[in-house]
Structures are given as C-alpha cells and as structure tokens.
Scaffold this motif. Sequence first.
Motif, PDB file in Angstrom:
ATOM      1  N   GLU A 150     -82.082  55.506  33.108  1.00 49.60           N
ATOM      2  CA  GLU A 150     -82.964  56.486  33.734  1.00 49.60           C
ATOM      3  C   GLU A 150     -82.946  57.814  33.006  1.00 49.60           C
ATOM      4  OE1 GLU A 150     -82.118  56.306  37.881  1.00 49.60           O
ATOM      5  OE2 GLU A 150     -83.521  54.640  38.101  1.00 49.60           O
ATOM      6  N   ARG A 151     -81.804  58.169  32.481  1.00 45.04           N
ATOM      7  CA  ARG A 151     -81.728  59.444  31.795  1.00 45.04           C
ATOM      8  C   ARG A 151     -82.270  59.355  30.378  1.00 45.04           C
ATOM      9  NH1 ARG A 151     -77.670  63.066  33.870  1.00 45.04           N
ATOM     10  NH2 ARG A 151     -76.660  62.183  35.677  1.00 45.04           N
ATOM     11  N   SER A 152     -82.030  58.255  29.719  1.00 47.61           N
ATOM     12  CA  SER A 152     -82.367  58.142  28.302  1.00 47.61           C
ATOM     13  C   SER A 152     -83.251  56.926  28.067  1.00 47.61           C
ATOM     14  CB  SER A 152     -81.088  58.031  27.475  1.00 47.61           C
ATOM     15  OG  SER A 152     -81.401  58.178  26.117  1.00 47.61           O
ATOM     16  N   PRO A 153     -84.561  57.145  28.116  1.00 53.55           N
ATOM     17  CA  PRO A 153     -85.491  56.024  28.074  1.00 53.55           C
ATOM     18  C   PRO A 153     -85.287  55.117  26.870  1.00 53.55           C
ATOM     19  CG  PRO A 153     -86.622  58.085  28.492  1.00 53.55           C
ATOM     20  CD  PRO A 153     -85.222  58.444  28.155  1.00 53.55           C
ATOM     21  N   GLY A 154     -84.815  55.680  25.756  1.00 54.46           N
ATOM     22  CA  GLY A 154     -84.663  54.878  24.544  1.00 54.46           C
ATOM     23  C   GLY A 154     -83.691  53.730  24.710  1.00 54.46           C
ATOM     24  N   THR A 155     -82.754  53.884  25.637  1.00 56.28           N
ATOM     25  CA  THR A 155     -81.742  52.849  25.786  1.00 56.28           C
ATOM     26  C   THR A 155     -82.305  51.584  26.430  1.00 56.28           C
ATOM     27  OG1 THR A 155     -81.041  53.846  27.856  1.00 56.28           O
ATOM     28  CG2 THR A 155     -79.833  54.486  25.887  1.00 56.28           C
ATOM     29  N   ARG A 156     -83.542  51.670  27.000  1.00 59.43           N
ATOM     30  CA  ARG A 156     -84.191  50.476  27.533  1.00 59.43           C
ATOM     31  C   ARG A 156     -84.608  49.521  26.429  1.00 59.43           C
ATOM     32  NH1 ARG A 156     -86.989  53.495  31.223  1.00 59.43           N
ATOM     33  NH2 ARG A 156     -88.784  53.806  29.903  1.00 59.43           N
ATOM     34  N   HIS A 157     -84.934  50.083  25.288  1.00 56.79           N
ATOM     35  CA  HIS A 157     -85.547  49.269  24.241  1.00 56.79           C
ATOM     36  C   HIS A 157     -84.494  48.620  23.368  1.00 56.79           C
ATOM     37  CE1 HIS A 157     -89.375  50.886  25.369  1.00 56.79           C
ATOM     38  NE2 HIS A 157     -88.860  52.090  25.352  1.00 56.79           N
ATOM     39  N   ARG A 158     -84.843  47.455  22.839  1.00 62.01           N
ATOM     40  CA  ARG A 158     -83.936  46.812  21.909  1.00 62.01           C
ATOM     41  C   ARG A 158     -83.823  47.684  20.660  1.00 62.01           C
ATOM     42  NH1 ARG A 158     -84.245  41.378  18.362  1.00 62.01           N
ATOM     43  NH2 ARG A 158     -82.114  40.734  18.693  1.00 62.01           N
ATOM     44  N   HIS A 159     -82.600  47.749  20.151  1.00 61.51           N
ATOM     45  CA  HIS A 159     -82.365  48.665  19.033  1.00 61.51           C
ATOM     46  C   HIS A 159     -81.529  47.991  17.972  1.00 61.51           C
ATOM     47  CE1 HIS A 159     -83.408  52.220  21.455  1.00 61.51           C
ATOM     48  NE2 HIS A 159     -83.534  52.801  20.290  1.00 61.51           N
ATOM     49  N   TYR A 160     -81.523  48.572  16.817  1.00 65.49           N
ATOM     50  CA  TYR A 160     -80.441  48.387  15.859  1.00 65.49           C
ATOM     51  C   TYR A 160     -80.246  46.927  15.464  1.00 65.49           C
ATOM     52  CZ  TYR A 160     -79.447  52.427  18.909  1.00 65.49           C
ATOM     53  OH  TYR A 160     -79.554  53.529  19.686  1.00 65.49           O
ATOM     54  N   SER A 161     -81.285  46.103  15.524  1.00 60.80           N
ATOM     55  CA  SER A 161     -81.088  44.671  15.380  1.00 60.80           C
ATOM     56  C   SER A 161     -81.557  44.132  14.048  1.00 60.80           C
ATOM     57  CB  SER A 161     -81.854  43.939  16.474  1.00 60.80           C
ATOM     58  OG  SER A 161     -81.508  44.460  17.709  1.00 60.80           O
ATOM     59  N   PRO A 162     -80.721  43.328  13.428  1.00 58.22           N
ATOM     60  CA  PRO A 162     -81.198  42.561  12.275  1.00 58.22           C
ATOM     61  C   PRO A 162     -82.027  41.382  12.788  1.00 58.22           C
ATOM     62  CG  PRO A 162     -78.947  41.969  12.773  1.00 58.22           C
ATOM     63  CD  PRO A 162     -79.332  43.043  13.761  1.00 58.22           C
ATOM     64  N   ARG A 163     -82.707  40.681  11.879  1.00 61.49           N
ATOM     65  CA  ARG A 163     -83.422  39.463  12.288  1.00 61.49           C
ATOM     66  C   ARG A 163     -82.428  38.370  12.654  1.00 61.49           C
ATOM     67  NH1 ARG A 163     -87.445  41.629   8.878  1.00 61.49           N
ATOM     68  NH2 ARG A 163     -86.183  41.285   7.033  1.00 61.49           N
ATOM     69  N   ALA A 164     -81.295  38.350  11.940  1.00 60.32           N
ATOM     70  CA  ALA A 164     -80.268  37.340  12.196  1.00 60.32           C
ATOM     71  C   ALA A 164     -79.714  37.480  13.615  1.00 60.32           C
ATOM     72  CB  ALA A 164     -79.125  37.500  11.193  1.00 60.32           C
ATOM     73  N   ARG A 165     -79.167  36.377  14.111  1.00 57.51           N
ATOM     74  CA  ARG A 165     -78.473  36.397  15.398  1.00 57.51           C
ATOM     75  C   ARG A 165     -77.140  37.095  15.216  1.00 57.51           C
ATOM     76  NH1 ARG A 165     -75.399  32.005  18.371  1.00 57.51           N
ATOM     77  NH2 ARG A 165     -75.076  31.158  16.296  1.00 57.51           N
ATOM     78  N   VAL A 166     -76.823  38.029  16.118  1.00 55.02           N
ATOM     79  CA  VAL A 166     -75.544  38.742  16.048  1.00 55.02           C
ATOM     80  C   VAL A 166     -74.620  38.193  17.122  1.00 55.02           C
ATOM     81  CG1 VAL A 166     -74.421  40.980  16.400  1.00 55.02           C
ATOM     82  CG2 VAL A 166     -76.539  40.823  15.055  1.00 55.02           C
ATOM     83  N   VAL A 167     -73.431  37.780  16.719  1.00 56.60           N
ATOM     84  CA  VAL A 167     -72.449  37.223  17.659  1.00 56.60           C
ATOM     85  C   VAL A 167     -71.167  38.056  17.553  1.00 56.60           C
ATOM     86  CG1 VAL A 167     -71.087  35.191  18.298  1.00 56.60           C
ATOM     87  CG2 VAL A 167     -73.429  34.908  17.416  1.00 56.60           C
ATOM     88  N   MET A 168     -70.716  38.540  18.711  1.00 53.73           N
ATOM     89  CA  MET A 168     -69.491  39.343  18.719  1.00 53.73           C
ATOM     90  C   MET A 168     -68.296  38.420  18.908  1.00 53.73           C
ATOM     91  SD  MET A 168     -71.090  42.309  21.133  1.00 53.73           S
ATOM     92  CE  MET A 168     -69.656  43.367  21.253  1.00 53.73           C
ATOM     93  N   VAL A 169     -67.284  38.582  18.055  1.00 49.63           N
ATOM     94  CA  VAL A 169     -66.077  37.744  18.145  1.00 49.63           C
ATOM     95  C   VAL A 169     -64.822  38.622  18.064  1.00 49.63           C
ATOM     96  CG1 VAL A 169     -67.047  35.581  17.243  1.00 49.63           C
ATOM     97  CG2 VAL A 169     -66.198  37.309  15.639  1.00 49.63           C
ATOM     98  N   ASP A 170     -63.770  38.173  18.762  1.00 49.03           N
ATOM     99  CA  ASP A 170     -62.503  38.898  18.688  1.00 49.03           C
ATOM    100  C   ASP A 170     -61.886  38.750  17.314  1.00 49.03           C
ATOM    101  OD1 ASP A 170     -62.725  39.542  21.296  1.00 49.03           O
ATOM    102  OD2 ASP A 170     -61.397  37.949  22.021  1.00 49.03           O
TER     103      ASP A 170
END
Length: 319
Positions: A215-235
Amino acid sequence: MDTLLTTDPERAAAIICRGGIVAFPTETVYGLGADVFNESALAKVFEAKGRPADNPLIAHIASLEQVELLTATVTDSARALIDRFFPGPLTVVLAKAPTVPALATARLETIGIRMPRHPLAQAFLRACATPVAAPSANRSGRPSPTIYQAVVEDLGGRIDAILIGEQTEVGLESTVVDCTGDVPVVLRAGSITLEQLQEIIPDSRGARDDLDATERSPGTRHRHYSPRARVVMVDSAEYAQNRSEAAFIGFGSVIPMTGFRLERICRTFDEYAHELYLFFRVCDAEGIETIYCQTVPETGIGRAIMDRLRRASEQSSDG
Ligand code: TXA
Ligand code: MG
C-alpha cells in the motif's frame, strides 16, 4: 531513434534540459532520467521502460537546496537520515510539493528523494540544474542494469542517450524509507541497512507485512528484478538438480560447488549484491534455464539480497 553513447556528463545533461531521456550511472544501479518538472519527458520514461503508470519515480538531486523544490515538509526523521546518509544509496519518501507533476509520483501525494554519491552522477545532476526523476534503466520486469551494456541491451534505440560509467558499486537499488511519519519505515531494503537506520532513529522498522508495504510503495506490487531463467532459492548447492544445465550463485562453503554450466562464488555478501543482477543477465544470454541462488542470513545487506531473490523467484508477472 539513435541512442547516443557518451562519457560527458554535461552533454548528457544538455539532453535532459531539452526534454530528452538519458540513462546514467549511480552507485546502486543505472537510472533512466528525465526532468522531474517536464511531463512529456516523464511520459517518455514510462513508455521506454514499459513501466506501469502506477509505479512512482524517485527524484534525484545534486544539492540539499533542491529538496525544497520537491517537498514543503521535511520531517525530523527525514532530516536526521538526510544528515547522515545523503549523498548515498538512500531514498526518503516525503509529502510532495504541489508543483511536482502527478505523473512523476503516480498520483501519490508523496515523493521519493535521493542524492547519489557517484561522482559522475553528481556531475550530471549538477549540470541538469533540476531534479531528475529516474527509475532503474531496465525494461520493466528485468533485472536493474549494473553495467552500461545492460542498458544498451534493454533500452538501446528507445532512449536519447546513455552516460557511460563503470560497473556500479553496490549492485542493488537504494533503500527506500517512508519518512512521512515519526518512525521511518523501510519500504525496500538496500545497502543502507535497517541496523544503520536504527543507529540514527532506534524505532526505524521494516514494513510490517506485505500488505503494508504494497500500500505504501506501489512498485512492490509488480514483478521485479527477474531474469528469463527460473530462479530457485537453495540453502546449499547440494540441493541443485541437473547441474550441467543450470547456474549457481552463492558464497564459499565446504560443499564443493562444481559441475554447473555457470557458477559464481562470492567471498562476501557485498560481492553477492554487486554481482547478482549481472549474473542473471549473463545466464539469460547463455540460455540457462534454472539459476540456483544460495540464501543468505537476513541481516545487513542480506535483507536486500533475500528481498531481490524472493521477487526474482516469484512466478507471477504483471510487467
Ligand atoms: O537505487 C535506486 O533507487 C535506483 C537508482 C537509479 O537511483 N532507482 C530505482 O528506481 O531503483 P525504481 O523506479 O526502479 O524503483 C523505485 C522504487 C519503486 O519500488 C517505487 O514504488 C518506490 O521506489 N517509490 C518511489 N516513489 C515512491 C513513493 N512516493 N512512495 C512509495 N514508494 C515509492
Ligand atoms: Mg526498477
């Protein structure tokens, strides 16, 4: 249109003064600038990026006097953070002056203000002699550019000029802090950490939950910072499948991280932040399908890294 490549900040600034749009380096990422008071130039920025009109722009300044052109009410909390962190990778959100066009702030009554510390950015902004509205200089949804070649890749032929600098120092976007109230609220994590803000104002906090931040920062609604590749977070790299088709970015550990088509092992979290977006783009250029990104502890700049990894790994996209 032809996009001029130049290393001359005054030549780049002259284009802003004529109502053009120019990409320029800062210490965080490259920005795409327009005169904040020129509505047709602002419209060109949204058009070139393919940016949703409900996502406000940050106004960049060369001197503290320019704050008064953008806002009539500098709160005590903003004053304290400005004293400590300007110039630098911090954006303070304040009530906007009526003279700032609604297009710049996506019709919000507030405006984000930032004074970069990058010498070339400062020379450029001084020569512009007006605050410069500038989102990151990527096509909407793509990772922010940390080298000028990434700006060429995304916006070449769509903007008037690119002011050429080195690879950006921080590599992630500025910390955005809502200073309209007594207590600063971090809307977007960055290299100025919550801990650093709390040294100045102990009650500073992160946005309570996603709804609050959205609500405060409309930009955070939109997808950002993404490569075309699938990003998977791992420990840890040991969880990565099909290594020969995948890429990995993380930091040194006892587990050998070999066998990936591309890998980037960082010695520090600052180095991880510095390299992340460039690595995303290199992976896309190589046609990598999956990028495994090692998670980091959520303290210091780790919060900003984890924020960008989460956004990059979200599958939904609205531009
Ligand atoms: O490091 C940076 O901040 C870079 C460089 C170029 O300065 N700029 C940048 O701009 O990242 P952009 O437009 O890509 O991201 C601006 C973020 C968005 O999430 C936007 O919603 C938020 O700041 N923002 C801007 N003005 C705001 C406001 N008035 N209220 C709340 N959030 C705001
Ligand atoms: Mg951006």
